[in-house]
Design an enzyme around this catalytic site. Structure first.
Site, PDB file in Angstrom:
ATOM      1  N   ARG A 299      49.707  55.310  93.940  1.00 30.05           N
ATOM      2  CA  ARG A 299      50.015  54.026  93.206  1.00 30.05           C
ATOM      3  C   ARG A 299      49.268  52.760  93.830  1.00 30.05           C
ATOM      4  O   ARG A 299      48.940  51.862  93.203  1.00 30.05           O
ATOM      5  CB  ARG A 299      51.337  53.802  92.860  1.00 30.05           C
ATOM      6  CG  ARG A 299      52.091  54.743  91.664  1.00 30.05           C
ATOM      7  CD  ARG A 299      53.495  54.527  91.480  1.00 30.05           C
ATOM      8  NE  ARG A 299      53.878  55.596  90.343  1.00 30.05           N
ATOM      9  CZ  ARG A 299      54.964  55.892  89.729  1.00 30.05           C
ATOM     10  NH1 ARG A 299      56.024  55.180  90.266  1.00 30.05           N
ATOM     11  NH2 ARG A 299      55.009  56.530  88.797  1.00 30.05           N
TER      12      ARG A 299
ATOM     13  N   TYR B  40      47.907  54.215  83.286  1.00 27.74           N
ATOM     14  CA  TYR B  40      47.869  55.604  84.223  1.00 27.74           C
ATOM     15  C   TYR B  40      48.723  55.601  85.423  1.00 27.74           C
ATOM     16  O   TYR B  40      48.991  54.387  85.934  1.00 27.74           O
ATOM     17  CB  TYR B  40      46.750  56.161  84.209  1.00 27.74           C
ATOM     18  CG  TYR B  40      45.571  56.014  85.229  1.00 27.74           C
ATOM     19  CD1 TYR B  40      45.569  54.708  86.167  1.00 27.74           C
ATOM     20  CD2 TYR B  40      44.388  56.346  84.681  1.00 27.74           C
ATOM     21  CE1 TYR B  40      44.596  54.467  86.841  1.00 27.74           C
ATOM     22  CE2 TYR B  40      43.095  56.054  85.673  1.00 27.74           C
ATOM     23  CZ  TYR B  40      43.392  55.162  86.466  1.00 27.74           C
ATOM     24  OH  TYR B  40      42.120  54.886  87.036  1.00 27.74           O
ATOM     25  N   GLU B  41      49.033  56.588  86.070  1.00 25.54           N
ATOM     26  CA  GLU B  41      49.925  56.518  87.208  1.00 25.54           C
ATOM     27  C   GLU B  41      51.285  55.861  87.115  1.00 25.54           C
ATOM     28  O   GLU B  41      52.024  55.213  87.996  1.00 25.54           O
ATOM     29  CB  GLU B  41      48.952  56.180  88.559  1.00 25.54           C
ATOM     30  CG  GLU B  41      49.588  56.224  89.853  1.00 25.54           C
ATOM     31  CD  GLU B  41      49.816  57.965  89.898  1.00 25.54           C
ATOM     32  OE1 GLU B  41      48.708  58.697  89.693  1.00 25.54           O
ATOM     33  OE2 GLU B  41      50.680  58.362  90.695  1.00 25.54           O
ATOM     34  N   GLY B  42      51.879  56.017  85.694  1.00 24.30           N
ATOM     35  CA  GLY B  42      53.123  55.395  85.406  1.00 24.30           C
ATOM     36  C   GLY B  42      52.908  54.023  84.974  1.00 24.30           C
ATOM     37  O   GLY B  42      52.408  53.072  85.618  1.00 24.30           O
TER      38      GLY B  42
ATOM     39  N   GLN C 218      56.853  50.931  86.067  1.00 30.47           N
ATOM     40  CA  GLN C 218      56.812  50.292  87.524  1.00 30.47           C
ATOM     41  C   GLN C 218      57.890  49.176  87.695  1.00 30.47           C
ATOM     42  O   GLN C 218      58.579  49.201  88.641  1.00 30.47           O
ATOM     43  CB  GLN C 218      55.647  49.884  87.948  1.00 30.47           C
ATOM     44  CG  GLN C 218      54.333  50.743  87.680  1.00 30.47           C
ATOM     45  CD  GLN C 218      54.395  51.808  88.640  1.00 30.47           C
ATOM     46  OE1 GLN C 218      55.029  51.787  89.836  1.00 30.47           O
ATOM     47  NE2 GLN C 218      53.782  52.835  88.311  1.00 30.47           N
TER      48      GLN C 218
END
Lengths: 591, 591
Positions: A294, A434-436, A441
């Site tokens: 992240r 992407y990546e959450g 978050q």
């Protein structure tokens, strides 16, 4: 065509003067002398500016093509990838036991920023491989490590992460991909994964897929998810790729951006896989890499903003429109350059003050990762875990806005693909997803990280700010920075108190303020970075620095952040304090 | 594929209940009974939802193609254009003398919103033609009007606006296109114009280009610019198109969005043109249409946000991810729909409260245009001139942000073109740029409009707000709305005072705050709209309205705007008050 020149001087400023890496008590940091890091940055700047940046628009225009199961990458990518591999750029911070160079995360992050600025789609082949490397290194058996890591470190093979399925992304407990144990200890993996970046391509001898799947009979939901290594070509005992595994790319998506990297729908039809780590502990295995992954995406937010900013500045200096109202600056020309106009200057200063603050924040985050790992420092681990959703969510939200602002400087030309500004915006857009996704978050921050370990990490953050302010309380020149920082930090504390007190009564009071809290926290972090940079710059100016203009500009940019960006804090607090009621007032069928 | 259902109930609410159009003392408004306007809205909703919306993605995917000088539009556009023409949708607010229906601008604006939501690229063919119609109707000779207007009203012919050249957009004084007078009173036009929307296509029998050019020997700069009518096919005395003029499309641009409408580079090689209006008064002729044209673009900002919002809501209801933390809402399903989550709800409420407030603002603006024209009301003209840059700049800035938020609801799917959310974002992006980039709108506001006529129009606006607050001072239920509105309005007044006082000393103090002032002003306008809508809704609820849920939702959405959006005002004031110094501190070579 847009260009990219790595901002090595700004990067070196953060590494050497702000973070003082060489003098830091983290194992390996004693190698980070300015001469050495400077040479690495210069060389990385060369390959990214001269090799990767010119391919950025090629990648966007050509995209990737799928034909008979084979994905072809854009023209020039293969050759560039060969140069990157040959230059040893793929294993900077990897374990020397497997061919890496063993540098700290902070150096790899600075270099990765350049790769991402110059060509985000290209850089992803490598960064995803690094993710697979990290997972296998942390959770693999000795045999798995020796079998896969050397080729992943060198990028002779690339890696992928297979999480998302058509019906589930954020909520991976809904996953349907199954892994059936075989008598030989292997598993047969079946299911479909989507949005798999670099899931198939022709630049590497093998592709090592890391796949989340459920073993039949395991616990329900997210607790029944395990992680598997599924190579495209089965690796035999001699460790060279052999028979084709039952995994194939069925489709590549038409995306808004990052066209140079294929988002593949991957079909696993009883593909042979090996368990990585423990059964049903797949999510935990993913989580151990999450801070780093992240942080990497947060860095991309700043990286796209940086390259967009550079090109906005070029255009603002070059394009002649209108006159400076305080007097012509280019009296012999037909008009003055755009950059004389205050509204253009505001636009550029927003970008500049964000980018440089964000860079310091991300590199500082990387130092915390190094400290957590190399010193086994639990406090550093706790603090970076707290700040990770802010680095990812805040820096990509604002980073995207900044690419949009950079595009705006070009007027109509910003909308035309030929000028390249649209691509920066389109490529940056994915970093918020992407990546959450960034909403996730924000929930991670207010729902988990704030309360972790009894809330001690957020207290540690506030202590850090207060200590900085206290240390500078007799420094007259610093009051212009510590004052706004104190106010912003107090605002954040008020917000934190509101969330704690009201979230107890109704969790929706906490969740409704999540995104605002993340942004408020982000501004305080960048305020802290700018106060710190101002201090370093003021000290350099006191000491007859070689390049006083450089430091004066740092002080002026810090001042801008305080005056023009920190006022957002109180807006976020007001929104947070309005609680859940305005947000939840309508029934779900009233939208 | 995304869908569009015209929000006719919300539109009718604004027309009938908020603006009370039928009872308004503007000539022609006495025809705007709810039954009549409702029938128009329903029918427009049908054609836009069923004919134009399904072609939106086709237009994006296929784009336009240029071959041998001919531009082909996407599949289905020709047939749809025929239906639109046949249905009489092209001349709603045009003069009946030339075949129009003579409706007020406010009705045309409501219908145009639907056209724009359903298919912005398609709608532009028609809106640009309307621009050419307006210019010729206002400035043309009797002969020019009778020659061109009937075919422009019916869209048998379409129109274009040719302003931009490769080296100049905002600063048209730099223009190089020349118009050389001929003995027969015509002009030979030579030069290149770029970004000409619908500059060439195959859907109309003729294209009437309105071209800005300089007559040799005229005044320097912007004061030497004249406006010309340059038809693609020369119109002979019988008024039917004949010989091909020396104008051709040399290139169409690859754009970020609105692919269904070609942005043409037009080459004028001694093309025959006729002066429209007076010599050297071309900019003045353009300015007379500016309020309407810019209001139309502001409307597009809300229109793209509306269609993106509709599709975000559909997805948020449909997609199952995670659980409501206060208790499962879909206990028999594997997860709850996205819409239960407070952060998703915040996202949707941001959109909804913006869109409905913006709609009231734009329609109110259209009423002012009608009042200025039909009642020759100088005060209405002054007020709409003041508010025009806000309608254009604020509504497209925020409208774009809202399409980005709508796209975010889709997670990874938002980045995939197949789902259509990326297109809304890409299409909306141009609205911040064309018809005067938003930075230019902000400069127009603080540099020209605030001070116009001794500043009386901004005073009139403040009076309007204060009168509304005073009228409601005994209404307890309204205090939740008049309180925040008063505070926001006071904040705007403080900002106005700052700009006046400090702009006298140094104009850069005014210009550095331009964009923030535009946004602050925009929030006050939407706050006023919401206070007004809340009043109407509260009154309806007191009077046992048929559909109380509808009015309760209006009140709740008004409350949301006050609680969550108006707090931006003080942030903008703080930024404005920091003045020019932080913005202008760096030298132009320090970026």
């Amino acid at each position: 065509m847009p260009s990219y020149i790595a901002p090595t001087k700004d990067m070196a400023f953060v590494l050497n003067e702000v973070l003082d890496v060489y003098k830091t008590d983290i194992p390996g940091y004693n190698e980070l002398e300015a001469d050495f890091t400077g040479a690495v940055l210069e060389e990385a700047g060369r390959i990214t500016g001269q090799v990767l940046a010119p391919l950025n628009m090629v990648g966007d225009t050509e995209g990737c093509t799928l034909e008979n199961g084979v994905v072809r990458v854009p023209t020039g990518f293969q050759d560039a990838f060969d140069q990157v591999r040959k230059g040893g750029w793929t294993g900077l911070d990897c374990d020397p036991e497997y061919g890496g160079q063993g540098m700290p995360c902070v150096m790899a992050t600075a270099v990765a920023e350049m790769f991402s600025s110059s060509n985000q789609a290209f850089a992803m082949y490598q960064s995803l491989t690094h993710g697979a490397y990290s997972a296998i290194r942390t959770h693999g058996t000795k045999e798995q490590k020796s079998r896969y890591l050397p080729n992943l470190v060198s990028c002779a093979w690339t890696g992928t992460m297979n999480l998302t399925e058509p019906h589930c992304g954020t909520d991976l407990g809904l996953m349907r991909t199954m892994a059936v144990p075989q008598e030989d200890g292997s598993y047969k993996i079946s299911g479909q994964k989507i949005f798999i970046s670099a899931g198939e391509h022709d630049m590497a001898d093998n592709i090592i897929h890391l796949v989340l799947a459920k073993i039949p009979g395991g616990p329900e939901g997210i607790k029944g998810v395990s992680l598997f290594i599924v190579p495209k070509l089965l690796v035999d005992d001699g460790d060279s790729p052999g028979v084709r595994n039952s995994v194939s790319c069925g489709r590549i998506e038409k995306k808004m951006g990052i066209h140079g990297n294929p988002a593949c729908a991957m079909n696993y039809d009883g593909a042979t896989g090996a368990l990585l780590g423990e059964e049903h502990k797949g999510m935990r295995a993913m989580f151990t890499m999450m801070n780093e992954a992240r942080l990497g995406v947060g860095m991309q937010g700043l990286a796209q903003a940086e390259v967009a900013y550079q090109n906005a500045v070029i255009y603002a200096r070059d394009r002649l429109q209108g006159r400076d109202v305080t007097g012509a600056r280019n009296p012999d020309g037909p008009a003055d350059p755009l950059i004389v106009h205050p509204d253009i200057r505001r636009n550029l200063m927003d970008q500049k003050s964000f980018i440089e603050g964000a860079r310091a924040f991300v590199y500082w985050g990387a130092v915390m990762i190094d400290r957590a790992r190399r010193n086994e420092d639990a406090e550093a681990e706790g603090l970076i875990s707290l700040l990770t959703p802010i680095i990812k969510g805040f820096l990509t939200d604002v980073g995207y806005d900044m690419t949009v602002q950079a595009q705006q400087v070009y007027g109509g030309h910003g909308y035309i693909e030929e000028w390249g500004m649209s691509q920066f915006t389109r490529d940056a857009r994915v970093t918020m997803i992407y990546e959450g996704a960034n909403g996730v978050q924000a929930l991670d921050l207010v729902g988990r990280k704030l309360a972790a370990d009894g809330g001690k990490h957020v207290m540690a953050f506030f202590d850090l700010v207060q200590t900085f302010i206290a240390e500078n309380k007799d420094n007259e020149a610093m009051k212009a920075f510590t004052g706004p920082l104190r106010e912003a930090s107090n605002t954040l504390q008020d917000a934190d108190i509101y969330l704690r007190q009201n979230g107890m009564k109704n969790p929706n009071h906490r969740l409704a303020g999540a995104t605002d809290f993340m942004h408020l926290f982000g501004h305080v972090c960048l305020g802290l970075m700018w106060a710190h940079m101002a201090k370093v710059a003021l000290k350099a100016l006191d000491g007859n620095a070689d390049d006083p203009a450089f430091y004066k500009n740092k002080v002026a940019t810090a001042r801008y952040y305080m005056a023009r960006r920190l006022p957002a804090c109180r807006m976020h607090l007001a929104r947070i304090r309005s609680g859940a009621d305005p947000v939840m007032a309508l029934g779900t069928d009233s939208f």
